[in-house]
Motif scaffolding. Structure first.
Motif, PDB file in Angstrom:
ATOM      1  N   UNK A   1      47.918  50.942  46.190  1.00 16.37           N
ATOM      2  CA  UNK A   1      47.773  49.528  46.536  1.00 16.37           C
ATOM      3  C   UNK A   1      46.840  49.391  47.738  1.00 16.37           C
ATOM      4  N   UNK A   2      45.916  48.440  47.648  1.00 17.20           N
ATOM      5  CA  UNK A   2      44.927  48.257  48.704  1.00 17.20           C
ATOM      6  C   UNK A   2      45.587  47.673  49.952  1.00 17.20           C
ATOM      7  N   UNK A   3      45.157  48.128  51.125  1.00 19.26           N
ATOM      8  CA  UNK A   3      45.695  47.628  52.381  1.00 19.26           C
ATOM      9  C   UNK A   3      44.964  46.346  52.759  1.00 19.26           C
ATOM     10  N   UNK A   4      45.702  45.251  52.828  1.00 19.71           N
ATOM     11  CA  UNK A   4      45.116  43.960  53.196  1.00 19.71           C
ATOM     12  C   UNK A   4      45.544  43.554  54.605  1.00 19.71           C
ATOM     13  N   UNK A   5      45.780  44.551  55.455  1.00 12.25           N
ATOM     14  CA  UNK A   5      46.193  44.308  56.842  1.00 12.25           C
ATOM     15  C   UNK A   5      45.254  43.298  57.503  1.00 12.25           C
ATOM     16  N   UNK A   6      45.841  42.235  58.037  1.00 16.51           N
ATOM     17  CA  UNK A   6      45.059  41.238  58.750  1.00 16.51           C
ATOM     18  C   UNK A   6      44.456  40.158  57.872  1.00 16.51           C
ATOM     19  N   UNK A   7      44.519  40.312  56.550  1.00 15.63           N
ATOM     20  CA  UNK A   7      43.965  39.296  55.662  1.00 15.63           C
ATOM     21  C   UNK A   7      44.951  38.130  55.544  1.00 15.63           C
ATOM     22  N   UNK A   8      44.415  36.921  55.629  1.00 14.60           N
ATOM     23  CA  UNK A   8      45.248  35.721  55.607  1.00 14.60           C
ATOM     24  C   UNK A   8      45.016  34.980  54.294  1.00 14.60           C
ATOM     25  N   UNK A   9      46.081  34.894  53.508  1.00 16.44           N
ATOM     26  CA  UNK A   9      45.978  34.362  52.151  1.00 16.44           C
ATOM     27  C   UNK A   9      46.821  33.099  52.026  1.00 16.44           C
ATOM     28  N   UNK A  10      46.190  32.004  51.604  1.00 13.90           N
ATOM     29  CA  UNK A  10      46.933  30.802  51.217  1.00 13.90           C
ATOM     30  C   UNK A  10      47.182  30.886  49.719  1.00 13.90           C
ATOM     31  N   UNK A  11      48.453  30.859  49.320  1.00 12.98           N
ATOM     32  CA  UNK A  11      48.820  30.876  47.907  1.00 12.98           C
ATOM     33  C   UNK A  11      49.230  29.464  47.513  1.00 12.98           C
ATOM     34  N   UNK A  12      48.426  28.842  46.668  1.00 14.76           N
ATOM     35  CA  UNK A  12      48.736  27.506  46.171  1.00 14.76           C
ATOM     36  C   UNK A  12      49.418  27.588  44.817  1.00 14.76           C
ATOM     37  N   UNK A  13      50.461  26.811  44.635  1.00 17.66           N
ATOM     38  CA  UNK A  13      51.204  26.815  43.371  1.00 17.66           C
ATOM     39  C   UNK A  13      51.216  25.397  42.823  1.00 17.66           C
ATOM     40  N   UNK A  14      50.724  25.223  41.596  1.00 16.21           N
ATOM     41  CA  UNK A  14      50.743  23.916  40.942  1.00 16.21           C
ATOM     42  C   UNK A  14      51.819  23.910  39.862  1.00 16.21           C
ATOM     43  N   UNK A  15      52.051  22.744  39.281  1.00 15.79           N
ATOM     44  CA  UNK A  15      53.138  22.564  38.335  1.00 15.79           C
ATOM     45  C   UNK A  15      52.930  23.289  37.027  1.00 15.79           C
ATOM     46  N   UNK A  16      53.815  24.200  36.684  1.00 13.77           N
ATOM     47  CA  UNK A  16      53.741  24.941  35.427  1.00 13.77           C
ATOM     48  C   UNK A  16      54.827  25.984  35.378  1.00 13.77           C
ATOM     49  N   UNK A  17      55.283  26.312  34.187  1.00 16.19           N
ATOM     50  CA  UNK A  17      56.371  27.269  34.043  1.00 16.19           C
ATOM     51  C   UNK A  17      56.005  28.641  34.583  1.00 16.19           C
ATOM     52  N   UNK A  18      54.696  28.949  34.631  1.00 14.61           N
ATOM     53  CA  UNK A  18      54.248  30.257  35.138  1.00 14.61           C
ATOM     54  C   UNK A  18      54.449  30.396  36.641  1.00 14.61           C
ATOM     55  N   UNK A  19      54.874  29.326  37.315  1.00  9.87           N
ATOM     56  CA  UNK A  19      55.039  29.374  38.772  1.00  9.87           C
ATOM     57  C   UNK A  19      56.005  30.467  39.207  1.00  9.87           C
ATOM     58  N   UNK A  20      56.977  30.774  38.360  1.00 10.44           N
ATOM     59  CA  UNK A  20      57.949  31.801  38.752  1.00 10.44           C
ATOM     60  C   UNK A  20      57.284  33.166  38.934  1.00 10.44           C
ATOM     61  N   UNK A  21      56.166  33.418  38.214  1.00 11.24           N
ATOM     62  CA  UNK A  21      55.485  34.704  38.318  1.00 11.24           C
ATOM     63  C   UNK A  21      54.770  34.860  39.661  1.00 11.24           C
ATOM     64  N   UNK A  22      54.495  33.742  40.321  1.00  8.26           N
ATOM     65  CA  UNK A  22      53.770  33.797  41.590  1.00  8.26           C
ATOM     66  C   UNK A  22      54.623  34.424  42.692  1.00  8.26           C
ATOM     67  N   UNK A  23      55.922  34.391  42.519  1.00 10.94           N
ATOM     68  CA  UNK A  23      56.803  35.051  43.488  1.00 10.94           C
ATOM     69  C   UNK A  23      56.474  36.539  43.572  1.00 10.94           C
ATOM     70  N   UNK A  24      56.222  37.167  42.423  1.00 12.93           N
ATOM     71  CA  UNK A  24      55.859  38.589  42.409  1.00 12.93           C
ATOM     72  C   UNK A  24      54.500  38.811  43.056  1.00 12.93           C
ATOM     73  N   UNK A  25      53.546  37.903  42.852  1.00 12.13           N
ATOM     74  CA  UNK A  25      52.231  38.016  43.498  1.00 12.13           C
ATOM     75  C   UNK A  25      52.388  37.997  45.017  1.00 12.13           C
ATOM     76  N   UNK A  26      53.212  37.077  45.520  1.00 11.88           N
ATOM     77  CA  UNK A  26      53.432  37.000  46.967  1.00 11.88           C
ATOM     78  C   UNK A  26      54.055  38.289  47.487  1.00 11.88           C
ATOM     79  N   UNK A  27      54.985  38.843  46.697  1.00 12.25           N
ATOM     80  CA  UNK A  27      55.610  40.102  47.095  1.00 12.25           C
ATOM     81  C   UNK A  27      54.575  41.222  47.195  1.00 12.25           C
TER      82      UNK A  27
END
Length: 408
Positions: A1-27
């Protein structure tokens, strides 16, 4: 897994059933040491809760453009400036349309309009909504303006439909995100040519012989090389796939056309990858008019002749021979046939897959590969073609570098 130390990411979530999968992306982002701030649209809050996202991201979740406390410090502008990248997953058809129109009528769209950082969209919607010409036009215009996209994939959807519109898997979005926010340019010194897709061998003006190749593996491989800075030429048979970013595409139809382009390109490149499913035979004589069915003839005889073997001819080059990687799509005795092809065609490396499994290979979003080279072998287990391509690039480069040492 790539080291993203110091990288600042805004994760935007819009309305859709796939939103639950974004929890894993944030993890995954948190595991790679990135700092994450989550922004929910009002519709997205109906699918995932702010409390869950706060616990996963480690930061308060932003929802409203008109939050009095946040706006005391002009919160939407602060987030837009803070972000090294804005990723929107899922990106609904509605949000994509509003973003393309330049609207700023909620917090997430305002951040996108106010940021100077890259934006990555992971579209997710019903397959018919995705196929609509207006949605495709919106995406093309956004890409033309420099916005990045990943997916969507094809498959069964929550509504029961089947087709393109499933949000890419979190690992795929993560890989695409890393390529944008922390790109590796370590292959900028290499020129790579890849053949992909099927060929079509005409019978008459309306019929042809072909196969089930979708070109997805070859296109994913071209994308993976280009993301690491390689200069990539993609010789593509007739497929319905967008050209990967920073890839030069040459479209062909027949095996002979692909052969001509491949032989010309091979001597100009360091690595040649024959991923296309090239027809072994073509019609000796193509009918100039449509062949008509007759009442007194229940059979039709077609005489076929061999097409030139592209990968063999490239491997036999005496001058300016590139490092040659072949593919073997088999339905039985996969390893045996692949190793025979490796030796018989004088390849440097071969990638074999079992296309008898409908979940892998042709038209699938997933694949699994067995790799063989002289006195060596390795397996890449089932994964998405995008992820598998990133792994395969590593293996090809390792063998290419070793061959360069051996040939000194």
């Amino acid at each position: 897994m790539q080291d993203l130390q110091g990288k600042r990411i805004v994760v935007g979530i819009t309305g859709g059933i796939a939103a639950y999968k974004t929890i894993e992306l944030i993890r995954l982002l948190r595991k790679s040491n990135a700092e994450v701030r989550v922004v929910l649209t009002p519709a997205a809050a109906q699918f995932v809760t702010p409390l869950t996202l706060q616990a996963i991201s480690g930061n308060a979740v932003s929802q409203s453009l008109l939050d009095p406390q946040a706006e005391l410090a002009m919160g939407h502008i602060e987030l837009a400036k803070w972000a090294d990248l804005v990723v929107i997953a899922p990106a609904s058809a509605d949000f994509i349309a509003r973003l393309n129109a330049g609207m700023a009528n909620d917090l997430l769209s305002t951040i996108c309009l106010a940021t100077a950082s890259p934006i990555l969209l992971a579209p997710a919607m019903n397959q018919q909504m995705f196929a609509q010409s207006v949605t495709q036009q919106n995406l093309r215009q956004l890409v033309a303006r420099g916005i990045h996209t990943v997916g969507p994939n094809s498959g069964a959807q929550a509504c029961g439909d089947v087709g393109f519109g499933r949000m890419s898997e979190p690992t795929e979005i993560y890989t695409a995100l890393c390529a944008v926010v922390a790109p590796r340019r370590d292959l900028a010194h290499l020129n790579v040519v890849i053949t992909a897709g099927p060929t079509r061998e005409a019978i008459d003006p309306v019929r042809y012989i072909s196969n089930h190749s979708s070109g997805k593996m070859g296109f994913a491989l071209a994308d993976a090389f280009a993301e690491r800075g390689a200069k990539v030429t993609l010789i593509a048979g007739p497929v319905n796939l967008p050209t990967p970013r920073n890839v030069t595409r040459i479209d062909v139809v027949s095996a002979q056309q692909m052969y001509q382009q491949a032989m010309q390109s091979a001597v100009e490149n360091h690595i040649f990858i024959g991923c296309a499913a090239v027809a072994d035979y073509r019609l000796e004589q193509i009918a100039t008019q449509k062949i008509k069915k007759t009442a007194d003839n229940d059979e039709l005889t077609l005489k076929l002749v061999k097409n030139p073997d592209i990968i063999t001819n490239v491997a036999q080059l005496r001058e300016k021979r590139p490092f040659v990687v072949g593919f073997a799509a088999e339905t039985q005795n996969v390893a045996e046939y692949a190793k025979d092809k490796l030796q018989r065609k004088n390849l440097d490396m071969i990638c074999a897959n079992d296309v008898s499994d409908s979940a892998l290979g042709f038209n699938s979003e997933h694949n699994a590969l067995q790799l063989f080279w002289q006195n060596g072998a390795e397996s890449l287990p089932q994964d998405t073609k995008r992820n598998l391509s990133a792994q395969l690039v590593e293996k090809i480069i390792a063998r290419y570098n070793q061959s360069s040492v051996d040939n000194r």
